[in-house]
Design a protein around this motif. Structure first.
Motif, PDB file in Angstrom:
ATOM      1  N   PHE A 819      29.001  26.852   4.746  1.00 37.18           N
ATOM      2  CA  PHE A 819      27.668  26.356   5.057  1.00 37.18           C
ATOM      3  C   PHE A 819      27.620  24.838   4.943  1.00 37.18           C
ATOM      4  CE2 PHE A 819      23.101  25.653   4.505  1.00 37.18           C
ATOM      5  CZ  PHE A 819      22.585  26.523   5.444  1.00 37.18           C
ATOM      6  N   ARG A 823      26.946  22.335   8.049  1.00 41.23           N
ATOM      7  CA  ARG A 823      25.715  21.578   8.011  1.00 41.23           C
ATOM      8  C   ARG A 823      25.967  20.094   8.257  1.00 41.23           C
ATOM      9  NH1 ARG A 823      22.201  19.244   4.842  1.00 41.23           N
ATOM     10  NH2 ARG A 823      20.004  19.719   5.164  1.00 41.23           N
ATOM     11  N   THR A 909      22.156  25.491  11.208  1.00 34.77           N
ATOM     12  CA  THR A 909      22.097  25.518   9.740  1.00 34.77           C
ATOM     13  C   THR A 909      20.870  24.784   9.221  1.00 34.77           C
ATOM     14  OG1 THR A 909      23.568  23.609   9.676  1.00 34.77           O
ATOM     15  CG2 THR A 909      24.565  25.745   9.298  1.00 34.77           C
TER      16      THR A 909
END
Length: 1164
Positions: A819, A823, A909
């Motif tokens: 993640f 991002r 994201t």
RNA sequence: GGGCGCAUAGCUCAGUGGGAGAGCACCUGCCUUACAAGCAGGGGGUCGUAGGUUCAAAUCCUACUGCGCCCACCA
């Protein structure tokens, strides 16, 4: 959370027993095993022929002995996201993994290790076979490491199909491809100057050389002139400049420009090459730039590609003074023999200085080629190597150029067809010409909007169109200015054949609707040397397939927007509609790499594919020399093997010795005795008066064995690693057999790779795809950025700034790493990596976990709620907070879908982050506490149903990014129990991707703008209320009573939510509330919120606060006012913008009034 | 030498014509019963420079400056 699902008999165990923070380690291992056991990653052969759309990716195979670095993390996370998303979209997904043998890199590592262990000094010490045993052992030992690391990251590859570029089957593909290209004359052997890596002792391709700016010197040397008797003349010399004085030992000439007056009279005379004491000629050659250095160039044929070319032009001998090890040869003279090239440089300079032949030395900065692998300067080296002329180049260029257009649209020009009169072509032609004349189009330039160019039309442009073309083409003349204006540029190429007047040819595409039928109009524009753009109507020509490109298109096939006057058609649709070979469209993301690609593709030079290494695919070529006397004496020797007539004619007709070169070799095919399927092909590569040399090529092991038995020896070289990599997309799927896998999964859908291997790999795969499959290997190419550290430096071992992904996984979890990386990795940008990003990912996982934990605290979910259709939600019980979050969810899904369509993962994201954290957790979940802790059971259950609906969707939306924690929570919340078999029951991996709400659903749920706006205003007022509390320094522990003077009539739920969000003891609603003087107030369209303070009020503070707010409101009012007051504003601005401005002005004015009233209420 | 890209808050970056945004960092206050890996509030930017187009420019055009990448046989 693993406790939750670990034991199915006690689902939703006491949430209080759950750890307060998410603990990824145990979950990740457990869930990965679970997926493997369920076969979730397998592109199921049983489903291969099902109706599901296919989706496929081939992994860019990492070096088999490599270890995972951040580049891999980025690259493979993206692939995993794409694969997981595709599964949730209901596609049959193949993500095909594997590893690359990485010739030079692997061999170098093994060689170095063996040297360190003292096993060898050089690989020659143990010989080829023994050395290869070591490499294979190394591969067995280290080959699995990176694969296991990919599993740790969560990659959902179909591991049952793992491939390695040296698998036996893969090797056969490589051989077959070699033979096929050899047979076509595209692979040839040649003696050339190549890039030589003296450390690895192998040739390199041009792409494997990095040009690095290097500080060096420019030495000016004196070469004495010789008189006609061969004696050096006193004080007469030529000065030459060089950056590499050691090569002068191999000089064979001095070259000057033929137009250089200073030297023309010397051409034909000789100079004395110092140190070697050798007379060398002075030649004239255009290559020499008179303005550089002294205008004289020393010519070293063996050690400079340009000099070699000059040597060929002037018939100069070639003297090799630097050997393959980078040391001087015997030819360099005994003073220098055996010295390293750098030592020799110093020695030569020293010697020349002593002899007074060094004129001067300048500092000089120039670009020097370094080996990408061993980082030593490459040596231009004359040697015999194998080269490949790239195949299928034109198709490979065209498909990506088209891809660049795929998103573009072109306006449709509409004509009735009645603009011209006439029934046959001759009449139409006359009519078209007179129309053009009347309108004054001939000789006039028209602007094109796509390029901004002015495009010139001449009479000839028109008449070109009228020969052998159909009536539509002639009728199109009536639309000429419009067509030129609207056409879009899709491709430019150099004029063929080269012509001094024409620089380039540009291809445009227009769309024409004539008599309600749609036509695709390709237009060719020639760019003249003077920069003028010449419209050439001949352009409406036949497509490559022979079909007319101007054809009737069924409109329903095309995405025409229903605008009344200007229809717009997507270019890809337009081309597809005319049977243009659009199977070949490749889209690059970001698009700009297509330009880099096109540039490289139009400047291709033959690829040096042979490497003087041992680790790799051996070149499948065998050679043997026959003495002619032997062949004459023993016809059987020839007969046993070669067709007797062919050989005898070769022997009899004493041809001139010849060497092979580019072009069709005259191959003869032969079967191996007793093995008709084992074929080889042969031809004569060299011949002199005594012998002939035969070269045979085969991809058959049996034929190879036979050749060896006949005294043939195999070429010792191996192929460049990329010569196997470029076959990866189809060689891994079973080519050359016609497998189901190929039929179903080729071409692949997406390729994810770094732009650094655009030339090495991507471009070559495209060419191989066309050449061997007839189709390009993928539809989309996503180019990742380069991972840098937070200071913007490239990650490197020596800087120590390259974090170990596995340590990060251990510390934060794989989901967090994924993640965080995604991002911070926007499309097309380099990624500045910072561990903080991973920390943020970890925090987000924890937030997700805790939100689910909160849900479980309020009782277990039941089977009838949280299903896919939202039927569990009773619309009548929804309050505007519910409407609000459902609208935000709908909006988030739409944004996410749009971002996915453009491969903008970082946007996905950030949308997910914003939706889940800021909207769902910070506002909605907090607001639900009013209902969840309230007395109304029906409302409470309905609220839980909304939470469950949102959570079940959020988990799915997050799953591609956070596979482990979402799977865990999917089971923890028992979402699985509510989804059908094979669609989310076993695993979230197969759960359906959430859809935005349909109009009907929105209507049923009562999702309208008004409800959401009420909630928005309410939350805004909460913010203001909290601000009041801060401004007046009231500690949160102190329970406050707020008074609300509402603008409308708020629902009871709104008041409760206000109370909970404000952390107030109560919020008293009183439409006629008359505040005591000086009571702090915050207001907006929801109403006026008062903070009645029991104690003393700091009137001065409140005054200051209100004045500040007032100033802000007045500033806004002034700004909007001045804009609206612009005289032309109201006339020119679109209505909705005007409306927007008026509304904003009214809002601010209302605020101004409210604040003023409050100020008036203050004493003093 | 040619090509491409970038310049917006202290940092990293979103934002392609109409009210300057996010995360991190920073300041202040809170261990409020999902979460201190957290909650709440706050400060901070003449959008690289100069022109131009437009009613309106961070956004489009031109030039300039700075940084980065790729390609190229000038010894």
């Amino acid at each position: 959370m693993n406790h939750i699902a670990a034991d199915k008999s006690t689902p939703a165990a006491d949430p209080g027993a759950l750890p307060k923070a998410y603990e990824p380690q145990a979950v990740e291992e457990k869930r990965y095993k679970f997926w493997l056991a369920q076969g979730c990653f397998i592109a199921n052969p049983a489903r291969v022929n099902s109706q599901r759309p296919a989706y496929s990716i081939v992994i860019p195979p990492p070096n088999v002995t490599g270890v995972l670095h951040m580049g891999h993390v980025l690259n493979n996370t993206i692939q995993d996201i794409l694969a997981r998303k595709a599964r949730m979209d209901g596609k049959e997904v193949l993500w095909l993994p594997g590893t690359d043998h990485a010739g030079i890199a692997t061999q170098a590592v093994v060689e170095k290790t063996l040297r360190k262990q003292g096993v060898i000094k050089h690989r020659d010490d143990i010989g080829r076979d023994k050395f290869l045993e070591h490499v294979w052992a190394w591969k067995e030992k280290h080959g699995g490491i990176i694969i296991n690391q990919l599993k740790r990251l969560g990659c959902s590859c179909d591991w049952t199909r793992e491939r390695f570029t040296m698998d036996p089957a893969y090797s056969r593909c490589v051989q077959r491809v070699f033979v096929e290209l050899y047979r076509k004359g595209l692979i040839y052997r040649g003696r050339r100057i190549v890039n030589w890596d003296p450390a690895a002792r192998t040739a390199l391709s041009d792409e494997e050389v990095d040009m690095i700016e290097t500080k060096g010197h420019l030495w000016y040397l004196k070469y004495p002139l010789l008189d006609d008797r061969g004696q050096p003349k006193a004080n007469e010399y030529l000065a030459v400049a060089t950056t590499r004085p050691e090569t002068m030992l191999g000089d064979e000439a001095v070259a000057v420009n033929p137009k250089d007056n200073r030297y023309t009279k010397l051409v034909g005379r000789k100079a004395l090459l110092p140190l070697q004491n050798k007379p060398i000629p002075i030649v004239a050659d255009d290559f020499v730039d008179p303005k550089f250095g002294t205008g004289c160039v020393k010519v070293t044929p063996a050690h400079d590609p340009n000099d070699y070319q000059m040597a060929l032009r002037h018939g100069l001998p070639v003297t090799v003074v630097i050997g393959p090890d980078g040391k001087m040869t015997r030819e360099a003279g005994e003073d220098f023999d055996g010295l390293d090239r750098m030592e020799a440089r110093e020695a030569v300079v020293e010697e020349l200085t002593e002899q007074g032949l060094l004129l001067k030395t300048d500092d000089y900065i120039h670009n020097l080629g370094y080996s990408q692998r061993s980082h030593v300067p490459v040596e231009p080296y004359l040697s015999e190597q194998w080269f490949l002329k790239y195949p299928s180049v034109n198709q490979a260029i065209a498909c990506v150029e088209l891809g660049r257009l795929a998103d573009k649209s072109v306006s449709v020009v509409r004509f009735t067809g009645a603009e011209l009169s006439g029934t046959d072509r001759a009449e139409l032609r006359e009519s078209a010409l007179s129309l053009a004349r009347e309108q004054g189009w001939i000789g006039k330039s028209f602007p094109n909007e796509d390029t901004g160019w002015q495009i010139l039309v001449r009479r000839k442009s028109l008449s070109h169109a009228f020969n052998n073309r159909n009536a539509v083409v002639i009728r199109a003349v009536a639309a000429l200015p419009e067509l030129i204006r609207t056409a879009v540029l899709w491709r430019s190429e150099p004029h063929q054949p080269p012509h001094p007047r024409f620089k380039r040819v540009h291809h445009f595409l227009g769309a024409l609707e004539l008599a309600e039928e749609l036509y695709c109009v390709p237009i060719m524009v020639k760019e003249l040397a003077d920069g003028r753009m010449l419209y050439d109507y001949k352009a409406i020509r036949a497509a490559p397939g022979g079909k007319p490109l101007v054809a009737h298109l069924p409109k329903e096939k095309l995405g025409i927007q229903p605008a009344p006057n200007v229809a717009v058609v997507n270019v890809a649709d337009l081309l597809a509609g005319v049977n243009f070979p659009m199977t070949g469209v490749i889209c690059f993301h970001p698009e700009r790499w297509a330009k880099t690609y096109a540039h490289w593709m139009t400047n291709l030079r033959d690829w040096c594919i042979s490497r003087q290494l041992w680790w790799g695919h051996r070149i499948p070529v065998w050679r043997r020399k026959y003495l002619k006397t032997d062949l004459r004496r023993s016809p059987r020797l020839a007969e046993a093997f070669w067709p007797v007539d062919r050989i005898s004619s070769l022997v009899e007709n004493a041809q001139r010795p010849s060497t092979a070169s580019a072009g069709e070799p005259k191959l003869s095919e032969k079967q191996t005795p007793g093995r008709p399927e084992a074929r080889y092909e042969w031809h004569v590569v060299a011949e002199d008066s005594d012998s002939i040399e035969i070269e045979a090529v085969t991809d058959s092991d049996a034929a190879a064995e036979y050749l060896v038995s006949q005294g043939f020896t195999q070429d010792p070289d191996v192929l460049d690693t990329w010569f196997s990599s470029w076959l990866w997309p189809f060689a891994t799927m079973g080519w050359p057999e016609k497998t189901d896998t190929l039929a179903r999964f080729y071409p692949t859908s997406d390729l994810v790779t770094g732009p650094d291997i655009l030339f090495f790999w991507v471009a070559r795969m495209i060419m191989a795809g066309y050449e061997f499959m007839g189709q390009p290997p993928f539809r989309n190419v996503y180019f990742t950025g380069i991972i840098r550290d937070k200071l913007g430096r490239k990650m490197s071992k020596s800087l120590g700034n390259s974090p170990d992904p596995l340590e990060l996984i251990a510390k934060f979890g794989a989901d967090a790493l994924r993640f965080g990386t995604m991002r911070s990795a926007p499309l097309g940008q380099d990624v500045l990596f910072d561990e903080k990003d991973v920390e943020l990912g970890r925090n987000f996982c924890n937030k997700l976990y805790n939100a689910c934990r909160f849900r479980l605290m309020h009782g277990k979910t039941t089977a009838q709620i949280a299903n896919e259709t939202l039927s569990e939600i009773q619309p009548a019980l929804l309050v505007n907070d519910d409407h609000w979050i459902l609208s935000r969810l709908d909006q988030a899904i739409r944004e996410i879908d749009a971002a996915f369509a453009q491969y903008r993962f970082s946007e996905v994201t950030s949308t997910l982050y914003r939706f889940f954290w800021n909207e769902f957790c910070d506002w909605y979940v907090e607001a639900t506490k009013a209902a969840l802790y309230g007395p109304d059971t029906a409302r409470k259950n309905n609220t839980l149903a909304v939470i469950d609906s949102v959570l079940s969707r959020a988990l799915r939306l997050l799953h591609p990014f956070l596979p482990f924690v979402t799977e865990e929570l999917w089971h923890g919340l028992e979402c699985n129990l509510r989804f059908p078999t094979d669609a989310g029951r076993e695993t979230i991996m197969t759960a359906p991707w959430p859809k935005p709400f349909s109009q009907a659903e929105k209507k049923r749920l009562g999702l309208d703008a008004a409800a959401a706006q009420t909630a928005d205003a309410k939350y805004e007022l909460v913010g203001k209320g909290r601000n009041l509390r801060r401004e007046f320094n009231i500690p949160p522990s102190k329970k406050l009573k707020f008074a609300l003077k509402p603008a409308g009539t708020p629902a009871q739920s709104d008041v409760e939510v206000l109370r909970v969000l404000l952390n107030a003891e109560s919020v008293d609603v009183d439409p006629g509330f008359a505040p005591p003087k000086g009571t702090p107030m915050a207001s907006n369209s929801f109403g006026e919120l008062y903070l009645p303070l029991a104690g003393a009020i700091d009137i001065a503070a409140e005054k200051a606060r209100l004045r500040k707010e007032l100033a802000k409101a007045q500033a806004e009012i002034a700004r909007i006012q001045s804009k609206i007051n612009q005289p032309l504003f109201a006339q020119k601005v679109p209505p909705h913008v005007l409306e927007e401005h008026r509304r904003r002005l009214a809002d601010w004015r209302a605020r101004e009034t409210q604040i003023n009233n409050a100020l008036i209420g203050l004493p003093g």
